[in-house]
Design a protein around this motif. Sequence first.
Motif, mmCIF file in Angstrom:
data_model
loop_
_atom_site.group_PDB
_atom_site.id
_atom_site.type_symbol
_atom_site.label_atom_id
_atom_site.label_comp_id
_atom_site.label_asym_id
_atom_site.label_seq_id
_atom_site.Cartn_x
_atom_site.Cartn_y
_atom_site.Cartn_z
ATOM 1 N N ASN A 186 -3.069 5.937 -1.370
ATOM 2 C CA ASN A 186 -4.398 5.360 -1.573
ATOM 3 C C ASN A 186 -4.398 4.291 -2.665
ATOM 4 N N ARG A 207 0.845 -1.190 0.000
ATOM 5 C CA ARG A 207 0.000 0.000 0.000
ATOM 6 C C ARG A 207 0.882 1.243 0.000
ATOM 7 N N GLU A 208 0.670 2.061 -1.013
ATOM 8 C CA GLU A 208 1.373 3.334 -1.144
ATOM 9 C C GLU A 208 0.325 4.427 -1.305
ATOM 10 N N LYS A 213 -7.987 -0.259 5.104
ATOM 11 C CA LYS A 213 -8.126 0.166 6.496
ATOM 12 C C LYS A 213 -6.794 0.184 7.229
ATOM 13 N N MET A 214 -5.805 -0.487 6.636
ATOM 14 C CA MET A 214 -4.499 -0.573 7.273
ATOM 15 C C MET A 214 -3.640 0.626 6.884
ATOM 16 N N PRO A 215 -2.641 0.947 7.683
ATOM 17 C CA PRO A 215 -1.725 2.034 7.315
ATOM 18 C C PRO A 215 -0.830 1.633 6.148
ATOM 19 N N GLU A 216 -0.080 2.577 5.639
ATOM 20 C CA GLU A 216 0.824 2.292 4.527
ATOM 21 C C GLU A 216 1.878 1.283 4.970
ATOM 22 N N GLY A 217 2.223 0.405 4.058
ATOM 23 C CA GLY A 217 3.214 -0.619 4.362
ATOM 24 C C GLY A 217 3.031 -1.825 3.468
ATOM 25 N N CYS A 264 -7.487 -4.121 3.300
ATOM 26 C CA CYS A 264 -6.151 -3.532 3.204
ATOM 27 C C CYS A 264 -6.191 -2.003 3.244
ATOM 28 N N TYR A 318 2.079 -5.994 3.180
ATOM 29 C CA TYR A 318 1.265 -7.050 3.783
ATOM 30 C C TYR A 318 1.365 -8.302 2.915
#
Length: 587
Positions: free
Chosen positions: A293, A290-291, A542-546, A540, A548
Amino acid sequence: MSSFTLPQINDNPDGGWGPSSSNFPAQFKFKDIPYAPYSKSDKLGRFADWNDPNAGSGGGQGGQGMASQGGQGGPRQGGRGRRDAGQQAFGSGSASAFAYFHVEDESSFSLVDNKAGPSRRPGGMARGRGGGRGGANTYANRMAQRGGRGGMQTGRGGAQRGGRRGWRDWDKNSRARESSVAISPEWQMLDEIEFHRLAKLRLDVEEPDDLENYGKLFPYDKTYDRITTKSERPLQLVDRIKYNTTTSDDPVIQRLAAGNAATVYTTDVILSVLMCATRSVYPWDIVILREGNKLFFDKRDGGPFDTVTVNENASDPPQDPVINPNDKTAVPEPPSINSATSLSLEATYINQNFGFQSVIENAPPPAIDFDKPNPFYGPDETEPLASCGYRYRVFDLSVDEDEDVKICVRTEVDAYLPGVGNPKDGQGLVTIRALNEFDPRAQGSGGAPDWRTKLDSQRGAVVATEMKNNSCKLAKWTVQSVLAGAEQMKMGYISRANPRDNTRHVILSATSVRPVDFAAQLNVSLANGWGIVRTVTDLCMKMPEGKYVLVKDPNKPVIRLYAVPLTAFVTEDDEDADGILDDEIDV
């Protein structure tokens, strides 16, 4: 001279045999223990429960039962007959000291296999529910093998009906698969979703929008549709280049992501695995980055997406050799050509070469070039490219007008049908796949019939068996064809020239199906697949950037989402290319 002295006999004035309680020896400490009869059919947990306050009454009841039933001619007749109606077994009274049940043993019991086992005696009844229609004993099974009345035996290499079990059936359910990726203790599990929950999801998606088309397509050779088992054709080794680049390394996707073309970016190979997750048995994993949005669904190098499975959904799928870790002297078994790993590599080789061989390259009709050339073919490459077209399409996953959730998918087509329409407009596009037969008598064949004898006369039986044994693989191929907008999917039936040689193959037949119709035959729901994709996307986002990882459990119908460090799955070459190790390079 030898002599003999009679032992002392204690007379019982109450009558009957044996000493009375009054003239028992004083040192005999078990004189007050009641007597209870036993039957050969009784199952004893232990001899007696000394803490049972009703032990005396239980013994008395048991004695009365023996007396009353003894007058009726004994409890059982012949040793193998059934008890008469209303007759109570010995020692089965509610207050009996011998009716013992261990609660902990019962709670820890789990059923492993309920199939019928082989009977040792011709007249014995087979246990379980696996008895066939020809009778439940071994004698009936033997008659069935001889073609007797009431029995049935399957074709070449198949297991007969009637309860006979195969080699090492005891070990089938105890084999545990390993995860496709090593779960590190540093990873944090965020969520877990069972397959039965995924099967209830639904999302209707409209037709996609085409963004850009890349690559070059050759026409499909229609002569392969006329191949039969009488005119088989050898499978050739064709040296061509075909790219299977992951999402984040695709330069076109990087450019489209910079222009905010969509929210999620992936490929049809990765997306089909997620959409058909409920059919999967073997483990797999998807790396999600995730970068901002945006979400990128990637595959790992050397992961399960680069190979093709064989008989994944069979009741007894192919297995790799298992070594007992507790046996230090165990010698690894030599690699078998019919193991799961060997068959997967063989099926991947067959699929690639059949797709390369079944197109016309150097003869009319001509090849079709899309608007732009292959984005992965560099100027330094000298080997010829395979026939492949990349179509970048955007699907709208929005539920209502207030949100904007779109997914950009790189889809692939392998050829086009000449004379059908303009392939540049999405007409006459074809995907090419291949089913392979290894050995119908080997373990893991899933009861498949011999293709050389059944493919021409009973093609429906062959297709039905493949749909059962390879349900997940066929579903993924169908979803990929639908995503790419292909009008037809060509499937070749390829077998070994010799069942003991996995290097030489022959093409026995080829057929074509419409992907949408074939999806209905397979009971593949695209709405359910899009619902799974939207659920994972919302989870995904809902999760912060990073970074998974979505992992399919190797032995359970469950997927789990883990949070992993950004350096996970990054090789040293990738780090050097990204400039992460600039400090070390300067030193």
